[in-house]
Design a protein around this motif. Structure first.
Motif, short mmCIF file in Angstrom:
data_model
loop_
_atom_site.label_atom_id
_atom_site.label_comp_id
_atom_site.label_asym_id
_atom_site.label_seq_id
_atom_site.Cartn_x
_atom_site.Cartn_y
_atom_site.Cartn_z
N LEU A 179 0.84 -1.20 0.00
CA LEU A 179 0.00 0.00 0.00
C LEU A 179 0.87 1.25 0.00
CD1 LEU A 179 -2.94 -0.74 2.48
CD2 LEU A 179 -2.67 -1.41 0.10
N GLY A 180 1.97 1.19 0.74
CA GLY A 180 2.88 2.33 0.76
C GLY A 180 3.49 2.59 -0.60
N ALA A 181 3.88 1.53 -1.28
CA ALA A 181 4.48 1.68 -2.62
C ALA A 181 3.47 2.28 -3.59
CB ALA A 181 4.98 0.32 -3.12
N GLY A 182 2.22 1.86 -3.48
CA GLY A 182 1.18 2.40 -4.35
C GLY A 182 0.94 3.88 -4.07
N TRP A 183 0.94 4.24 -2.79
CA TRP A 183 0.74 5.65 -2.43
C TRP A 183 1.86 6.52 -3.00
CZ3 TRP A 183 -3.04 8.59 -0.67
CH2 TRP A 183 -2.72 9.88 -0.22
N GLU A 184 3.09 6.03 -2.86
CA GLU A 184 4.23 6.81 -3.38
C GLU A 184 4.16 6.98 -4.90
OE1 GLU A 184 7.84 5.01 -1.86
OE2 GLU A 184 7.00 5.10 0.17
N ALA A 185 3.74 5.92 -5.59
CA ALA A 185 3.60 6.04 -7.05
C ALA A 185 2.49 7.03 -7.40
CB ALA A 185 3.32 4.67 -7.66
N CYS A 186 1.45 7.03 -6.59
CA CYS A 186 0.34 7.97 -6.82
C CYS A 186 0.82 9.41 -6.68
CB CYS A 186 -0.79 7.67 -5.84
SG CYS A 186 -2.16 8.83 -5.92
N ILE A 187 1.51 9.69 -5.59
CA ILE A 187 2.00 11.07 -5.36
C ILE A 187 2.98 11.46 -6.46
CG2 ILE A 187 3.27 12.57 -3.77
CD1 ILE A 187 0.40 11.81 -2.86
N ALA A 188 3.84 10.52 -6.84
CA ALA A 188 4.78 10.82 -7.93
C ALA A 188 4.03 11.12 -9.23
CB ALA A 188 5.74 9.64 -8.13
N SER A 189 2.98 10.38 -9.49
CA SER A 189 2.23 10.59 -10.74
C SER A 189 1.61 11.99 -10.76
CB SER A 189 1.16 9.52 -10.93
OG SER A 189 0.06 9.69 -10.04
N LEU A 190 1.18 12.47 -9.60
CA LEU A 190 0.55 13.80 -9.54
C LEU A 190 1.52 14.91 -9.88
CD1 LEU A 190 -1.73 13.35 -6.42
CD2 LEU A 190 -2.48 13.84 -8.75
N GLY A 191 2.81 14.66 -9.73
CA GLY A 191 3.81 15.66 -10.06
C GLY A 191 4.24 15.64 -11.51
N ARG A 192 3.69 14.74 -12.28
CA ARG A 192 4.11 14.62 -13.68
C ARG A 192 3.17 15.39 -14.61
NH1 ARG A 192 3.76 10.30 -15.98
NH2 ARG A 192 5.58 10.44 -17.32
N PRO A 193 3.70 15.84 -15.75
CA PRO A 193 2.85 16.61 -16.68
C PRO A 193 1.62 15.84 -17.16
CG PRO A 193 5.17 16.82 -17.27
CD PRO A 193 5.10 15.78 -16.20
N ALA A 215 -0.46 13.78 -15.73
CA ALA A 215 -1.60 13.91 -14.83
C ALA A 215 -2.08 15.35 -14.75
CB ALA A 215 -1.24 13.38 -13.44
N GLN A 216 -1.16 16.28 -14.73
CA GLN A 216 -1.56 17.70 -14.67
C GLN A 216 -2.39 18.08 -15.89
OE1 GLN A 216 -1.08 19.73 -12.09
NE2 GLN A 216 -0.11 18.06 -10.96
N VAL A 217 -1.92 17.65 -17.05
CA VAL A 217 -2.64 17.95 -18.29
C VAL A 217 -3.98 17.23 -18.30
CG1 VAL A 217 -2.60 17.58 -20.80
CG2 VAL A 217 -0.56 18.44 -19.62
N ILE A 260 -10.40 12.63 -23.41
CA ILE A 260 -9.30 13.58 -23.17
C ILE A 260 -7.95 13.01 -23.55
CG2 ILE A 260 -10.44 14.79 -21.27
CD1 ILE A 260 -8.31 13.10 -19.49
N ALA A 261 -7.85 11.66 -23.54
CA ALA A 261 -6.53 11.06 -23.72
C ALA A 261 -6.08 11.20 -25.17
CB ALA A 261 -6.58 9.59 -23.33
#
Lengths: 285, 285, 285
Positions: free
Chosen positions: C234-248, C250-252, C279-280
Motif C-alpha cells: 500500500l505504501g508503494a502504491g501511495w508513493e507512485a500515486c503522489i509521484a504521478s501527480l507531479g508529472r505533466p 496527470a496535470q494535463v 481527453i486522452a
C-alpha cells in the motif's frame, strides 16, 4: 520475421505497428498453428522488440489461421532443436523466458482468441495481461496430462492464482476442452464475446489504452505484478515437461494420437479432449 | 473399517475399489453424518491407505446418508476423545493432518456432494482437488462463528485463495447456508450439476483421469501445490477452534442449539443457518 | 465529526451507533462526495474510534449523497494539505493507513454501495470485509491510469488477489466504469442486489453478525488476514500515486477533465469512463 529482421522468408509471427503505441503480433503457421523451435525463436525476437521500444504501450496477440489461435507444440520437430536453444535473459529456457518477460513488460498485452488455444495457446493467454475470446469459436485447454505430459509454459504456476486451486486442477487434470463461456465463468479468460463483436471490442480497448500515459501504465502494472508467482516456478514446470517427454507414457500417448489423425487438420485436433479419453488406458486396469 | 483393517464392526468410512486406480470413500454415519473421534481415526486410516498404494490415481468422496454429505462434529462425544488422539505425520492433530495430506496426495481427490456439507463437510471439500455438487440437494456452510466457535479444518486458510477475501469473510462471518448455485457462482465448488446428472458426470471424470499417467498427474498436482498456504495455518486454525470450544459463548450457543433440536434429524439441522440467527444474542444489546 | 469530537461544525463522516455492537459510518460531502484532506482526517478519527471500542462488532459504510458512494479525491484542495498530514500508526500516510487498519480491525466492515464508487470509493470497498451494491445505481471504477495517475489506495495490491491478475489489470488499465452486475461477475463486490432490496439485505446481515461473539469474529478474521498482501505494498502504491501527480501527464489530464465539467455534478462525473477516453491523446500518435 520480416518486421524485425527484414530478411527471413519464413515468418510465423508478424508484427504490425497500427501506430507507434499499438502493435499487433499475428501468429501465422498454417495449417494448425503448432509451435515449433522456429516460432519460439521468433517469440524471443518479438519480446526483445517490445522491450526495447520506448513508444509501444499495447500489444495484441491474434492469429491469421482459421480455427486456431495458438496450438500445442510441434511434435514432428526434433526435441533437440528446442532444448538446444540458449536460455533467455531471465535464465529460463526461451519459451518460459518469453512468458515471464511478457508478464513483466511495461506494455499492456492482450490475447484476442478465436479458435483453439491448446497448450501453448493457453499459456500465452495466461501470460498476457488480459484475454478476450470469441464465444462461438474458442476452445481452450491444457491437454498435457491426458497424453502423459506435464505442461511446460507455467499453467501450474498461474492458474491457481487466477481461478482458484480447484478449477485449476480440474482443467489441468481432466485435460478437457473448455468452451469460451465456461472459461469466462471460471475467470480463465477476461470475457467471452460474440464473434461478430470481438474484433471491435479489442480494437476499442487497445486504442483507448494506447492513448494513456506509458509511465502510469507501467507503474500500475509493476505494482500488480507483486502478485505474480516467482519465475522459478515456470522453470520447474518446464523441467517437468521435458522430463515427461522422455517417459514411455508420453511417447506412447503421442504415438497413439498421431495414429488417430493428430497434428493435422481434422477431428483429432478439433475434438482433442475427446480423443485424449479414447487413447488413455491404464496399464493396471 | 472393514476394507482397511478387516476387523472392525463399526465402519463410518467405506473404501470401495472400483478398480486399482479408482477408489471411492463413502461416508456412512447415519442418521446425520456427524464426525466424531472414531471417524477422525478412520480418515487417518483412509489417507494412510491412499498414500501407500502405488496404483490409485483417483479417489471420490461421497455419502451413503440421505441429505448429508459430511456434517459438523459430534458434540455429544467427549472432547478429550478427539484432543487426545495423537498428531499425524505432519505434526498437526489428526483432522487438519488428514486435510493437509489430502491436498499433498499424488492422487486426484474429488468431492461428490449431495446433501449438507456443514463445517467438516465444507472443510473436506476445500481440501479435495475438485468438487461437484447436486444443484437441488446441496447446502454448504461454515457455521462456526454463528455458534461462537472458530472453524477447525482450515477454511480461513483456504477460502480466501479460492474465492477471494471478501466472499470468504461473508461465508465465515455470516455463517449462512449457501445453496449449490451460489457456491458455484462464488467458486466455492467447481460446479453445481442437476441432481440426476451428478453421478454420471463424476463417474465419467473419475474414470477418465484414472486412465491417465500417474507420474504426470502427481507432478502436475505437485506444481499446483506451490500455491497452497503453509500447513501451519491449518494448525493455527485448529488451536483457535479448540480454544473457542472452551469459552462460554460456544458452550451457551451449542446448548441453545441442542434445545432447538440440533444434532438430530429435523428442522434445526435442515435450516441451521436460520437457527444460528435465532439463538444468537449479544450480551450487550 | 460531532460523534467523535463533539465540536466540529463541518462533518463529512457521521457515526451512528445503531446499537453498541453495530455502527454506521455515513459519508456526507455533497454534492459529489469527493475526498479531500479533511475527510482523510475524519477517516483517521473513525478508525481510532472503532479500534478503541470494545463492543462494536460490525460497521457499515454508506453514503448520504445521492448518486455517489465515495468519489475520487478533491483536486481543488491543495495537495500539501494532504501530503503534510502525519503518518498513521502503521507508518503509512493517513489514507493507506486507514485502509490497512480497516482490514486488520477485529470488527466486520461492510460497504453498502449506492451510486458511484470511483477511486477512493473502490479502495474503501476493497479494504472492507464485504461489499453489497445497488444493481441499478452502482458504478465502480479505478479511473486513475486514464488521467495519467497511479491509484493511491491499494487496488494494485488487493484486486489481483480478489479477482485474478487479468481482470485486475483490465479494471486498472482500461480505467473503465463497471456496472454492478459486471463487478459482481468479476468478484469485485460480493453481490449486486436490486436497489429496493439492498438496504434490508445489509441491515439483516449486519444485525445478524452483530449478535455473534466478538472473540470468534475477531479470531476468524485474524486467520483470514494471513492472505492479505503486506502493508508495504500500500505504501508503494501511495508513493507512485503522489509521484504521478507531479508529472505533466496527470496535470494535463486533470486540467482537460476539469474543462469538460469534471469535479461538479453532471455528465463528466456521471460518465467518467467515457470522458477519460475523450481527453486522452498520446503525444506520439
Amino acid at each position: 520475421m520480416t518486421d524485425v529482421a527484414g530478411t527471413k522468408t519464413s515468418t510465423q509471427l508478424r508484427i504490425t505497428r497500427q501506430s507507434p503505441s499499438y502493435w499487433r503480433v499475428t501468429i501465422d503457421n498454417p495449417p494448425i498453428n503448432v509451435m515449433g523451435p522456429e516460432m519460439v525463436v521468433q517469440f524471443q525476437e518479438v519480446i526483445g522488440a517490445l522491450e526495447s521500444d520506448e513508444d509501444v504501450k499495447v500489444v495484441v496477440f491474434d492469429s491469421a489461421v482459421d480455427d486456431y489461435f495458438l496450438n500445442h507444440s510441434d511434435f514432428l520437430a526434433k526435441l533437440e532443436d528446442l532444448t538446444s536453444l540458449p536460455a533467455g535473459p531471465t535464465g529460463l529456457p526461451p519459451w518460459p523466458d518469453f512468458l515471464a518477460r511478457l508478464t513483466r513488460l511495461p506494455v499492456v498485452s492482450i490475447a484476442l482468441i478465436r479458435g483453439r488455444a491448446t497448450g501453448n495457446g493457453s499459456e500465452i493467454t495466461l501470460a498476457c495481461d488480459m484475454s478476450f475470446a470469441s464465444r462461438e469459436k474458442t476452445i481452450i485447454s491444457q491437454w498435457e496430462v491426458g497424453v502423459g505430459m506435464v505442461a511446460g509454459g507455467g499453467p501450474m504456476a498461474r492458474l491457481p492464482h487466477l481461478i482458484g486451486r480447484s478449477r485449476a486442477l480440474e482443467i489441468l487434470l481432466s485435460s478437457e476442452d473448455l468452451r469460451a463461456e465456461q472459461a469466462e465463468a471460471y475467470g480463465y479468460i477476461n470475457r467471452a464475446l460474440p464473434d461478430v463483436e470481438l474484433d471491435a471490442f479489442v480494437e476499442a480497448l487497445a486504442t483507448r489504452i494506447a492513448k494513456f500515459d506509458k509511465w502510469a501504465i507501467a507503474n500500475t502494472k509493476r505494482l500488480v505484478n507483486t502478485s505474480l508467482p516467482p519465475d522459478v516456478e515456470l522453470g520447474a514446470g518446464w523441467e517437468a515437461c521435458i522430463a515427461s517427454l522422455g517417459r514411455p507414457a508420453a511417447q506412447v500417448g503421442i504415438k497413439a494420437l498421431l495414429a488417430l489423425g493428430f497434428h493435422k487438420p481434422g477431428d483429432a485436433e478439433d475434438r482433442l479432449g475427446y480423443y485424449l479419453g479414447e487413447i488413455a488406458h491404464s496399464p493396471r486396469d
